[in-house]
Design a protein around this motif. Structure first.
Motif, PDB file in Angstrom:
ATOM      1  N   PRO A 324       0.813  -1.220   0.000  1.00 23.20           N
ATOM      2  CA  PRO A 324       0.000   0.000   0.000  1.00 23.20           C
ATOM      3  C   PRO A 324       0.848   1.273   0.000  1.00 23.20           C
ATOM      4  CG  PRO A 324      -0.992  -1.601   1.455  1.00 23.20           C
ATOM      5  CD  PRO A 324       0.299  -2.201   0.984  1.00 23.20           C
ATOM      6  N   HIS A 325       0.387   2.260  -0.758  1.00 24.97           N
ATOM      7  CA  HIS A 325       1.171   3.474  -0.971  1.00 24.97           C
ATOM      8  C   HIS A 325       1.518   4.218   0.302  1.00 24.97           C
ATOM      9  CE1 HIS A 325       0.187   4.107  -5.505  1.00 24.97           C
ATOM     10  NE2 HIS A 325       1.042   3.145  -5.281  1.00 24.97           N
ATOM     11  N   HIS A 326       0.633   4.216   1.266  1.00 23.48           N
ATOM     12  CA  HIS A 326       0.924   4.919   2.508  1.00 23.48           C
ATOM     13  C   HIS A 326       0.521   4.014   3.657  1.00 23.48           C
ATOM     14  CE1 HIS A 326       2.162   8.236   4.873  1.00 23.48           C
ATOM     15  NE2 HIS A 326       0.975   8.562   5.328  1.00 23.48           N
ATOM     16  N   GLN A 327       1.381   3.926   4.655  1.00 25.51           N
ATOM     17  CA  GLN A 327       1.146   2.979   5.734  1.00 25.51           C
ATOM     18  C   GLN A 327       1.923   3.407   6.969  1.00 25.51           C
ATOM     19  OE1 GLN A 327       3.262  -0.779   4.604  1.00 25.51           O
ATOM     20  NE2 GLN A 327       3.686   0.393   2.755  1.00 25.51           N
ATOM     21  N   CYS A 328       1.862   2.599   7.984  1.00 24.04           N
ATOM     22  CA  CYS A 328       2.603   2.871   9.214  1.00 24.04           C
ATOM     23  C   CYS A 328       4.099   2.709   8.935  1.00 24.04           C
ATOM     24  CB  CYS A 328       2.155   1.900  10.301  1.00 24.04           C
ATOM     25  SG  CYS A 328       2.728   2.310  11.959  1.00 24.04           S
ATOM     26  N   SER A 329       4.914   3.637   9.445  1.00 24.59           N
ATOM     27  CA  SER A 329       6.345   3.593   9.154  1.00 24.59           C
ATOM     28  C   SER A 329       7.160   3.309  10.405  1.00 24.59           C
ATOM     29  CB  SER A 329       6.800   4.924   8.555  1.00 24.59           C
ATOM     30  OG  SER A 329       6.759   5.944   9.536  1.00 24.59           O
ATOM     31  N   GLN A 330       8.412   2.930  10.187  1.00 22.04           N
ATOM     32  CA  GLN A 330       9.394   2.843  11.248  1.00 22.04           C
ATOM     33  C   GLN A 330      10.153   4.161  11.331  1.00 22.04           C
ATOM     34  OE1 GLN A 330      11.656  -0.481   9.695  1.00 22.04           O
ATOM     35  NE2 GLN A 330      10.876  -1.843  11.294  1.00 22.04           N
ATOM     36  N   LEU A 331      10.583   4.516  12.534  1.00 17.31           N
ATOM     37  CA  LEU A 331      11.508   5.629  12.713  1.00 17.31           C
ATOM     38  C   LEU A 331      12.871   5.025  12.999  1.00 17.31           C
ATOM     39  CD1 LEU A 331      11.689   8.775  12.922  1.00 17.31           C
ATOM     40  CD2 LEU A 331      11.556   8.466  15.393  1.00 17.31           C
ATOM     41  N   CYS A 332      13.815   5.254  12.084  1.00 16.77           N
ATOM     42  CA  CYS A 332      15.135   4.629  12.196  1.00 16.77           C
ATOM     43  C   CYS A 332      16.201   5.663  12.530  1.00 16.77           C
ATOM     44  CB  CYS A 332      15.496   3.934  10.887  1.00 16.77           C
ATOM     45  SG  CYS A 332      14.391   2.560  10.482  1.00 16.77           S
ATOM     46  N   LEU A 333      17.271   5.196  13.138  1.00 18.76           N
ATOM     47  CA  LEU A 333      18.363   6.067  13.561  1.00 18.76           C
ATOM     48  C   LEU A 333      19.682   5.486  13.066  1.00 18.76           C
ATOM     49  CD1 LEU A 333      18.964   8.576  15.461  1.00 18.76           C
ATOM     50  CD2 LEU A 333      19.590   6.877  17.174  1.00 18.76           C
ATOM     51  N   TYR A 334      20.459   6.305  12.356  1.00 16.14           N
ATOM     52  CA  TYR A 334      21.784   5.895  11.880  1.00 16.14           C
ATOM     53  C   TYR A 334      22.833   6.706  12.615  1.00 16.14           C
ATOM     54  CZ  TYR A 334      25.783   5.212   8.762  1.00 16.14           C
ATOM     55  OH  TYR A 334      27.027   4.909   8.250  1.00 16.14           O
ATOM     56  N   ASP A 335      23.733   6.028  13.325  1.00 18.66           N
ATOM     57  CA  ASP A 335      24.816   6.696  14.032  1.00 18.66           C
ATOM     58  C   ASP A 335      25.975   6.930  13.070  1.00 18.66           C
ATOM     59  OD1 ASP A 335      27.359   6.918  15.663  1.00 18.66           O
ATOM     60  OD2 ASP A 335      25.889   6.861  17.299  1.00 18.66           O
ATOM     61  N   TRP A 336      26.337   8.205  12.888  1.00 19.90           N
ATOM     62  CA  TRP A 336      27.315   8.558  11.858  1.00 19.90           C
ATOM     63  C   TRP A 336      28.700   7.970  12.151  1.00 19.90           C
ATOM     64  CZ3 TRP A 336      26.798  10.174   7.145  1.00 19.90           C
ATOM     65  CH2 TRP A 336      27.903  10.672   6.449  1.00 19.90           C
ATOM     66  N   TYR A 337      29.046   7.819  13.412  1.00 18.61           N
ATOM     67  CA  TYR A 337      30.403   7.408  13.759  1.00 18.61           C
ATOM     68  C   TYR A 337      30.524   5.910  14.005  1.00 18.61           C
ATOM     69  CZ  TYR A 337      31.188  12.371  13.800  1.00 18.61           C
ATOM     70  OH  TYR A 337      31.269  13.688  13.414  1.00 18.61           O
ATOM     71  N   THR A 338      29.501   5.295  14.563  1.00 23.69           N
ATOM     72  CA  THR A 338      29.565   3.840  14.753  1.00 23.69           C
ATOM     73  C   THR A 338      29.006   3.090  13.545  1.00 23.69           C
ATOM     74  OG1 THR A 338      27.377   3.676  15.783  1.00 23.69           O
ATOM     75  CG2 THR A 338      29.249   4.181  17.224  1.00 23.69           C
ATOM     76  N   LYS A 339      28.275   3.822  12.667  1.00 27.28           N
ATOM     77  CA  LYS A 339      27.642   3.248  11.473  1.00 27.28           C
ATOM     78  C   LYS A 339      26.623   2.157  11.814  1.00 27.28           C
ATOM     79  CE  LYS A 339      31.553   4.319   8.459  1.00 27.28           C
ATOM     80  NZ  LYS A 339      30.928   5.565   8.011  1.00 27.28           N
ATOM     81  N   VAL A 340      26.025   2.268  12.995  1.00 28.78           N
ATOM     82  CA  VAL A 340      25.006   1.321  13.443  1.00 28.78           C
ATOM     83  C   VAL A 340      23.619   1.924  13.208  1.00 28.78           C
ATOM     84  CG1 VAL A 340      24.017   0.132  15.444  1.00 28.78           C
ATOM     85  CG2 VAL A 340      26.512   0.251  15.143  1.00 28.78           C
ATOM     86  N   THR A 341      22.724   1.121  12.650  1.00 24.72           N
ATOM     87  CA  THR A 341      21.338   1.547  12.426  1.00 24.72           C
ATOM     88  C   THR A 341      20.434   0.838  13.426  1.00 24.72           C
ATOM     89  OG1 THR A 341      21.699   1.902  10.065  1.00 24.72           O
ATOM     90  CG2 THR A 341      19.423   1.643  10.793  1.00 24.72           C
ATOM     91  N   SER A 342      19.519   1.585  14.027  1.00 28.04           N
ATOM     92  CA  SER A 342      18.567   0.993  14.958  1.00 28.04           C
ATOM     93  C   SER A 342      17.167   1.486  14.641  1.00 28.04           C
ATOM     94  CB  SER A 342      18.930   1.358  16.407  1.00 28.04           C
ATOM     95  OG  SER A 342      18.976   2.763  16.571  1.00 28.04           O
TER      96      SER A 342
END
Length: 759
Positions: A324-342
């Motif tokens: 579906p074109h619009h739906q519930c989303s995740q809010l993600c975080l990318y750490d610039w220095y550790t390069k870890v995404t959560s």
């Protein structure tokens, strides 16, 4: 007794429209730098941009207004407007520099014919224009993108460069038989340039360039461009992967590179406007080596990356792709220095009680971070309201900023008081009602937001984000009050479908409707009702200001806005319950809502009408076919009529396949059973039962639901002698939102309802 609507002649309706359509809409806001007065107090300017319909010029005008906010560090002491509004004609984009000392403005100027309009990038400093660059004359690229899908205007952290997105410069093309006449007065260099065989490609005049669909027809191949503010040099960045189109870009920490969203355009482009599910990913391109690095999962869809004030982390929205074109989303975080995404906030399958029901915004505000780079603020639909929320990115907690809120009245400051150290706020306040909110920006924890209700046009408010754990104690101060529109009563109805209409896979879902009704009618049983299902189908009505429902209510109609199952704001399960059930579940939900409200409110059940656009028009045309005895009149704007015939002509063919209940693949051709299912779910199937008079409004430049859809329905109804009228707007697109078109369509809709709901 004569109905109130019959007392409204066209002149009265036009006068009412003229009055209410003057209500301006907030489009953007930014905060100026902190200023400390000689008395020790602090203040900031709030620069706001608004749009308003101008019926004399038949266009939407843009204007700006400044406000002053005096504060003591964590609460507003005094606030109010500073001067009058000023029209900002020609501005396409504007952005303050990080320090607030400069402002970049993208402006259009010149004629309106092909090739006559020029674009300038201006740099302003204090009370003067510091630089002006004629981008059209420099010919480094095509037109700059000003849309909110790809477009951006980003200052480098050093305030020496500007980053933006523009159309890639195309090679010139000419006829096989075209010859150039050389000007005898031309210089030797000019003659040599004209004689070069590689200046134009013969035979490519009519080569087709794919575009990005509805409202994006001039946008095909975006490129990232950097302007050196001092020298005026423009460079087009290298290193972007060939298979993606870049946009929503900003400078990486240290200005060493650029972060951007890249959308897949292979094997072909799909319409992107209002489609958050387009496959895309987050990238970083190094400006020195030109190396491009993938920062996110490249099998999903992402949107609106925002860098934290400490330049350490990037937050962004993430969605599954091609469902579906619009739906519930995740809010993600990318750490610039550790390069870890959560994943900070995950998809919410189903709302439990009054709990948070998920994130349903397509874009995060440009300013969304708290001063300490720990929390993110955004707005999102929550059932039939739109609220503000703060997310603690360290622990993932989500807290409402507008539940149990307090709104302080406007305090105009004509001249700053000598002592601004007073911290006690005014004592009079009012508890907020159940309206809807939109965050415009937050900077140094000072938030600028918009609040409105179905009976209150947009008002501008400011407030400080409290410390973590105290978010619900925001004190909102009004910068500009709007006058409530009298005699409009509204409320939200919660509806539970009957057992026989339950979705077996997603049982137990409820839905809602917003009801507007005239205040104190002489006889409620004489009040006619207009039913409005929303488009999408995965969108929603929220308790915000909407011109058409308010207008109809002022003319004596009750207006029912239905958020059927499949609407956003009710959890992901509700959204996923609808694909494969369009034309059935959504239609029955609306009909059930109509029957319930008629039973409870005792409106005139013999005078009920429908008004819907896009998928709302799809539902409306289904209803007059499936329940022909219920509806006395219908107005449909660019409705989907035949999903099967729409598949090959729309900019969103995936919508046709997915909403019919099948997986979409770009290399998959539907078999006969899929075609049959699409046709079976379409309003065209119920043509033999239709007898309700129908007014069709179609935009001839609609790329989303091509106007031939409405023409197909028009011809089928004409053959069966059903009363039908067709308005075809030759230059209008899907929304029919151009001022001339919108005003004409409203007047014609009112006259249609007046004619066919008469006694």
């Amino acid at each position: 007794m004569e109905r109130q609507v019959l007392l409204s002649e066209p002149e009265e309706a036009a006068a009412l429209y003229r009055g209410l359509s003057r209500q301006p809409a907030l489009s953007a806001a930014c905060l100026g730098p902190e200023v400390t007065t000689q008395y020790g107090g602090q203040y900031r300017t709030v620069h706001t941009e608004w749009t308003q319909r101008d019926l004399e010029r038949m266009e939407n005008i843009r204007f700006c207004r400044q406000y002053l906010v005096f504060h003591d560090g964590d609460s507003v002491v005094f606030a109010g407007p500073a001067g009058n509004s000023v029209e900002t004609r020609g501005e396409l984009l504007s952005r303050e520099s990080p320090s607030g000392t400069m402002k970049a403005v993208l402006r259009k100027a010149g004629g309106t014919g092909p090739g006559e309009e020029k674009q300038f990038l201006e740099v302003w400093e204090k009370n003067r224009k510091l630089k002006s660059f004629n981008l059209s004359a420099l010919e480094k690229h095509g037109p700059v993108y000003e849309d909110d899908c790809f477009g951006c205007l980003s200052w480098s952290h050093s305030e020496t460069h500007l980053l933006y997105v523009a159309e890639k410069k195309r090679p010139k093309a000419e006829s096989f038989f075209q010859t150039k006449a050389l000007d005898v007065s031309a210089s030797d260099d000019e003659i040599a340039r004209l004689k070069k065989p590689d200046q134009a490609i013969k035979g490519d005049q009519f080569v087709f360039y794919e575009d990005w669909g509805e409202n994006m027809v001039s946008k095909s191949i975006p490129v990232l461009c950097v302007l050196d503010v001092e020298s005026g040099n423009i460079s087009v960045l290298e290193g972007v992967p060939e298979n993606v189109s870049p946009g929503q870009a900003f400078w990486a920490p240290g200005d060493a590179g650029v972060v951007f969203v890249g959308w897949w355009h292979e094997p072909f482009r799909l319409g992107i406007r209002f489609c958050t599910n387009r496959r895309s990913a987050l990238y970083y391109v190094d400006l020195i080596g030109g190396k491009c690095e993938l920062l996110s999962d490249d099998s999903l869809a992402v949107s609106s990356p925002r860098l934290s004030p400490d330049q350490c982390r990037i937050v962004y929205l993430q969605y599954p792709s091609l469902i579906p074109h619009h739906q519930c989303s995740q809010l993600c975080l990318y750490d610039w220095y550790t390069k870890v995404t959560s994943v900070v906030v995950d998809v919410v399958p189903r709302q439990l009680g009054e709990n948070f029901s998920g994130i349903y915004c397509s874009l995060l505000p440009l300013g969304c971070w708290s001063a300490d780079s720990q929390r993110v603020v955004f707005d999102s639909a929550q059932r039939s309201r739109q609220d503000l929320f703060a997310v603690d990115t360290q622990v993932g907690t989500v807290t409402s900023l507008t539940a149990g809120l307090v709104i302080l009245p406007l305090k105009c400051v004509l001249s700053p008081p000598p002592d601004l150290t007073v911290s006690a706020p005014p004592q009079s306040y009012q508890r907020g009602s159940g309206g809807s909110w939109k965050l415009l920006t937050i900077d140094q924890d000072l938030m600028v937001a918009q609040f409105s209700t179905p009976s209150l046009p947009p008002t501008l408010k400011v407030g400080f984000l409290p410390s973590a754990g105290k978010e619900q104690s925001v004190l909102w101060v009004s910068l500009e009050e709007a006058e409530p529109i009298p005699d409009i009563h509204w409320g939200i109805r919660v509806l539970q479908p009957p057992p026989e209409q339950e979705n077996v896979q997603y049982a137990g879902l409820d839905f809602e409707a917003i009801l507007l009704q005239p205040g104190s009618p002489p006889d409620k049983t004489q009040v006619p009702m207009v039913v409005m299902p929303h488009g999408g189908p995965h969108s929603s009505f929220v308790t915000a200001w909407m011109l058409f429902p308010a207008m109809l209510c002022k003319m004596g109609f009750a207006v029912l806005l239905v958020n059927y199952r499949g609407s956003t704001g009710f959890g992901q399960d509700s959204i996923l319950s609808l694909p494969g059930n369009v034309g059935h579940q959504d239609v029955k939900d609306v009909q059930f809502a109509v029957e319930q409200v008629l039973q409870e409110e005792h409106f005139d059940a013999s005078h009920v009408a429908l008004m819907g656009g896009s998928h709302g028009g799809f539902i409306s045309c289904h209803l007059i076919g499936q329940y022909p005895e219920t509806y006395r009149a219908c107005v449909a704007r660019n409705p989907v009529i035949n999903i099967a015939s729409m598949l090959g002509s729309t900019d969103i063919p995936d919508w046709c396949v997915v909403e019919a209940g099948f997986p979409f693949s770009s290399d998959c051709l539907p078999d006969l059973s899929v075609w049959a299912e699409m046709l079976d779910k379409s309003p065209i199937r119920y043509i033999p039962q239709v007898k309700t008079p129908l007014l069709l409004m179609l935009g001839q430049e609609d790329r989303r639901v091509p106007f031939k859809q409405g023409m197909e329905y028009y011809r089928a109804l004409k053959t069966r002698n059903v009363p039908v009228r067709l308005l075809l707007y030759p230059k209008s697109t899907h929304a029919l939102s151009e001022v001339e078109v919108e005003s004409d369509s409203f007047m014609n809709a009112v006259l249609w309802l007046r004619t066919h709901l008469g006694s």
